[in-house]
Structure formats: C-alpha cells, structure tokens
Design an enzyme around this catalytic site. Structure first.
Site, PDB file in Angstrom:
ATOM      1  N   GLY A 116       0.799  -1.222   0.000  1.00  0.00           N
ATOM      2  CA  GLY A 116       0.000   0.000   0.000  1.00  0.00           C
ATOM      3  C   GLY A 116       0.833   1.273   0.000  1.00  0.00           C
ATOM      4  CG  ASP A 164      -0.661   4.502  -6.203  1.00  0.00           C
ATOM      5  OD1 ASP A 164      -1.602   5.118  -5.688  1.00  0.00           O
ATOM      6  OD2 ASP A 164      -0.321   3.364  -5.857  1.00  0.00           O
TER       7      ASP A 164
HETATM    8  N1  LIG Z   1      11.954  -3.549  -5.781  1.00  0.00           N
HETATM    9  C1  LIG Z   1      11.224  -3.969  -6.819  1.00  0.00           C
HETATM   10  N2  LIG Z   1      11.789  -4.601  -7.864  1.00  0.00           N
HETATM   11  C2  LIG Z   1      11.038  -4.998  -8.909  1.00  0.00           C
HETATM   12  N3  LIG Z   1       9.690  -4.866  -8.987  1.00  0.00           N
HETATM   13  C3  LIG Z   1       9.075  -4.239  -7.969  1.00  0.00           C
HETATM   14  C4  LIG Z   1       9.801  -3.761  -6.846  1.00  0.00           C
HETATM   15  N4  LIG Z   1       8.923  -3.179  -5.994  1.00  0.00           N
HETATM   16  C5  LIG Z   1       7.703  -3.329  -6.563  1.00  0.00           C
HETATM   17  N5  LIG Z   1       7.783  -3.953  -7.744  1.00  0.00           N
HETATM   18  C6  LIG Z   1       6.644  -4.347  -8.591  1.00  0.00           C
HETATM   19  O1  LIG Z   1       5.439  -3.824  -8.011  1.00  0.00           O
HETATM   20  C7  LIG Z   1       4.563  -4.901  -7.584  1.00  0.00           C
HETATM   21  C8  LIG Z   1       3.813  -4.494  -6.317  1.00  0.00           C
HETATM   22  O2  LIG Z   1       2.884  -3.498  -6.662  1.00  0.00           O
HETATM   23  P1  LIG Z   1       1.405  -3.397  -6.043  1.00  0.00           P
HETATM   24  O3  LIG Z   1       0.797  -4.762  -5.964  1.00  0.00           O
HETATM   25  O4  LIG Z   1       0.684  -2.337  -6.797  1.00  0.00           O
HETATM   26  O5  LIG Z   1       1.663  -2.920  -4.564  1.00  0.00           O
HETATM   27  P2  LIG Z   1       2.226  -1.534  -4.021  1.00  0.00           P
HETATM   28  O6  LIG Z   1       2.259  -0.604  -5.175  1.00  0.00           O
HETATM   29  O7  LIG Z   1       1.227  -1.143  -2.965  1.00  0.00           O
HETATM   30  O8  LIG Z   1       3.551  -1.794  -3.415  1.00  0.00           O
HETATM   31  C9  LIG Z   1       5.503  -6.070  -7.395  1.00  0.00           C
HETATM   32  O9  LIG Z   1       4.819  -7.304  -7.561  1.00  0.00           O
HETATM   33  C10 LIG Z   1       6.507  -5.858  -8.537  1.00  0.00           C
HETATM   34  O10 LIG Z   1       5.961  -6.257  -9.766  1.00  0.00           O
HETATM   35  C1  LIG Z   2      -6.668   0.771  -4.617  1.00  0.00           C
HETATM   36  C2  LIG Z   2      -5.964   1.923  -5.367  1.00  0.00           C
HETATM   37  O1  LIG Z   2      -6.779   3.098  -5.232  1.00  0.00           O
HETATM   38  C3  LIG Z   2      -4.601   2.238  -4.731  1.00  0.00           C
HETATM   39  C4  LIG Z   2      -3.616   1.100  -4.775  1.00  0.00           C
HETATM   40  O2  LIG Z   2      -2.421   1.486  -4.108  1.00  0.00           O
HETATM   41  P1  LIG Z   2      -1.219   0.429  -3.868  1.00  0.00           P
HETATM   42  O3  LIG Z   2      -0.815  -0.098  -5.210  1.00  0.00           O
HETATM   43  O4  LIG Z   2      -1.790  -0.637  -2.985  1.00  0.00           O
HETATM   44  O5  LIG Z   2      -0.134   1.212  -3.200  1.00  0.00           O
HETATM   45  C5  LIG Z   2      -5.861   1.543  -6.840  1.00  0.00           C
HETATM   46  C6  LIG Z   2      -5.472   2.716  -7.740  1.00  0.00           C
HETATM   47  O6  LIG Z   2      -5.751   3.884  -7.410  1.00  0.00           O
HETATM   48  O7  LIG Z   2      -4.915   2.454  -8.824  1.00  0.00           O
HETATM   49 MG   LIG Z   3       0.772  -0.329  -6.703  1.00  0.00          MG
END
Ligand SMILES: Nc1ncnc2c1ncn2[C@@H]1O[C@H](COP(=O)(O)OP(=O)(O)O)[C@@H](O)[C@H]1O
Ligand SMILES: C[C@@](O)(CCOP(=O)(O)O)CC(=O)O
Ligand SMILES: [Mg+2]
EC number: 2.7.1.36
Length: 338
Positions: A116, A164
C-alpha cells in the site's frame, strides 16, 4: 548509465474510490525506489531486481520472448515481478521512438512490496525517467507521470487511477480526481506507518470493490461518501498554512476524517484483521486518526501522531512487523546520476 529514483506514498484519504472518478489525496514519503539503466548495444533487457525476494534475482530476455531467470524462481513470480519494469521499458522506447533499445536494469527499493506504499508506481516512474534519459529523450515530470499511468493501467488490466504515479512523479501532497491531477500546498503531517509484514493483491481487491459497487446501491454510496470525505479534507488542507507545523485543531479534524475513511474501506471489504488491529492500537495510543493505506488486504496503516506514543504502541502490537515515521517527500522523481 543513468540512475533515477522516485518516492512511495501513503493515502491520506481516497484510495479505491479514486478508481471510480472520486478524488484522492496521496502524499509522497521519503522511501524510494532507485532504478539504474544502462543502454546495451543489442535489444536485450537484463533486469536485476535485488529486493524482489529475500535475495533478489536476475532475469534476461529479448523483446516479447519468454523470460529466462538465472536462478530457479517460479515463472508466475517472475511474470508478476517483471510486468511493471517491462511496461516502463515499453513506455521509454515509445517516448524515444526506439522500439528496439536494449538495457541493463537494476531495481533497488526500500518500499515494501504490495503493502500500500506504492512500490509499483515508484519503480515505474523511476524506470521511465532513467530509461528515457538514457535514450537522450528526457521527459518533464508530468509526462513521466502520464506514461507511468499508462504502464500501470496496462499491467493492472485497466484497473488503475492516476493517483500513485502522479504522486510519485511530482512529490508532495497531490489531489487527483479523474484526469485532474495537481499538487497541493499542505503542511508536513506527522505520519506513522505500521507494517504487518504482508501484502494485498491490488487487482483482486479493486475487483472486489467494483463488484460490490455495481451490485449494491449502498456500496456505491459508500464509495461516494469516501469522495465526500476527501473533498472536505482537501478544504481543510488548503486553508492550513503550509509553512507552519499543523496545529491540534487541524490534526484532530484530519484524524477524524481518516478514521471515517477507514471505516468505509472496512465496509467495502478491503481491510483485514491485522490492519484493523494496528489501526486500533494507534487510536488507543492517542493517534489523531488511523487508516489502512493503498489497496489493503494486508500491508500498511498510516496514523497521525507527532508524539512517540503510536510508534511505541505499534512496536508492542503482535500484528505489527515494522513501524517507522514517514516524512513528506516534496521532490518526486529525480536523477541521481547520469
Ligand atoms: N523492488 C522492486 N523490484 C522490482 N519490482 C518491484 C519492486 N517493488 C515493486 N515492484 C513491482 O510492483 C509490484 C507491487 O505493486 P502493487 O501490488 O501495486 O503494490 P504496491 O504498489 O502497494 O507496493 C511487485 O509485484 C513488482 O511487480
Ligand atoms: C486501490 C488503489 O486506489 C490504490 C492502490 O495502491 P497500492 O498499489 O496498494 O499502493 C488503486 C489505484 O488507485 O490504482
Ligand atoms: Mg501499486
């Protein structure tokens, strides 16, 4: 060689609802993803994702042929991992009109994954910035944000907002409502983050809210109420002096809005027992307010507290794996070296 970095973020309010055109206020925080890009003489892409698992791993591939991990990791993990880097490379190639450009890429990040805090957006923003500079086609922050949104939109099958990526590219506190994205003047807020050590699946969680919203009028109204909280929260921030430490009255009201927002997110089914326990630990410790941040399901909460009470309480909360303060990052994407 070019190195760019970009920050992660917390949502003060508005996640999920922002996907349906309601407003959101994400805030960039001083935790960064750093992407190193070096042009290759062939059309290969080699990616070292050092923080993706405990020890990271390296993959090398050409164009759209299959991935070839150097180490034995499940293909699904590699696919999931490479989606965002791949999409960033495509955006950079397109911006420079060099569809066959090859790169050696190293991704390093101190933003926990899927928690998140916007790790995906930070990786995509820093990746596009570094790769376009490496191709002598530097983009301004807004164009990096626009292309990063395209990349997230593709990887997340059309389930993404601009929040984001715009926040990571621009830094600071931003207001996003549909296609309208702007920076806001806002004071530095005393963010405390609690992390349960887990992650949520953004795609699944967004799909769950989408289903509820289309099936039940009360769920659609809940999404609309989140938008209403954000509009009133934005007014509070606009009226605050960005130069001074926010006063108790402002923090109390913002905190109350955060609590309300968390309640509505919980009703929409995107919280979890661990997130709720951390939220309650923060509230009982005297935080002005606390809520989950991002997609939910697991990962992080954000609380407002200028004292050390919430940090201490979270350190003693069984569900909390890590706790840290997050300073507002007013810079956004930046070149570290070129
Ligand atoms: N350090 C990293 N190296 C490579 N890919 C990354 C890294 N950090 C994040 N990612 C990519 O972003 C994804 C996570 O994004 P998401 O599910 O949207 O969660 P959040 O954006 O909240 O961290 C990972 O599965 C990967 O594909
Ligand atoms: C749930 C949402 O509003 C935010 C997602 O944030 P994160 O990838 O979990 O950091 C999706 C979006 O805005 O694309
Ligand atoms: Mg994300």
């Amino acid at each position: 060689m070019t190195i760019s970095s970009a920050p992660g973020k917390v949502y003060l309010f508005g996640e999920h609802a922002v996907v349906y055109g309601e407003p959101a206020v994400p805030c960039a925080i001083e935790r960064r993803a750093t992407v190193t890009v070096e042009r290759r003489s062939d059309d290969h892409i080699r990616v070292e994702a050092r923080d993706l698992s405990l020890d990271g791993f390296t993959v090398e591939y050409t164009g759209d042929t299959e991935y070839r991990p150097d180490v034995d990791v499940p293909t699904a993990l590699v696919d999931a991992a490479m989606g965002y880097v791949d999409a960033a490379v495509e955006q950079a190639r397109d911006a420079a009109d060099m569809p066959d450009a090859g790169f050696d890429i190293i991704v390093e990040s101190d933003i926990p994954l899927g928690a998140g805090l916007g790790s995906s957006a930070a990786v995509v923003v820093a990746g596009i910035d570094a790769a376009t500079r490496e191709l002598n086609t530097p983009l301004d922050c807004r164009e990096v944000a626009r292309r990063a949104y395209n990349a997230e939109y593709d990887v997340q099958d059309g389930q993404a907002s601009r929040a984001d990526t715009f926040c990571s590219a621009m830094g600071g506190v931003v207001y996003v409502e549909g296609d309208e994205c702007r920076r806001m003047t806002a004071p530095n807020l005393p963010f405390v983050i609690g992390f349960d050590g887990g992650a949520g699946d953004t795609g699944e969680l967004v799909a769950g809210v989408r289903r509820l919203r289309s099936e039940y009028d009360f769920a659609a109204k809940t999404v609309g109420s989140i938008g209403e909280i954000v509009r009133q929260g934005e007014t509070l921030l606009q009226n605050a002096n960005p130069e001074t430490t926010p006063g108790q009255a402002l923090l109390t009201e913002l905190g109350q809005f955060m609590d309300f927002d968390h309640g509505l997110l919980e009703a929409l089914g995107v919280s979890s027992r661990t997130l709720d326990n951390m939220v309650w630990a923060a509230r009982e410790a005297g935080a002005y307010g606390a809520k989950l941040t991002g997609a939910g399901g697991g990962g992080c909460i954000v609380a407002l507290d200028e004292t050390s009470e919430t940090e201490t309480a979270l350190e003693y909360t069984a569900e909390c794996h890590d706790v840290f303060r997050a300073e507002l990052d007013r810079i956004g994407v930046r070149v570290e070296e070129s």
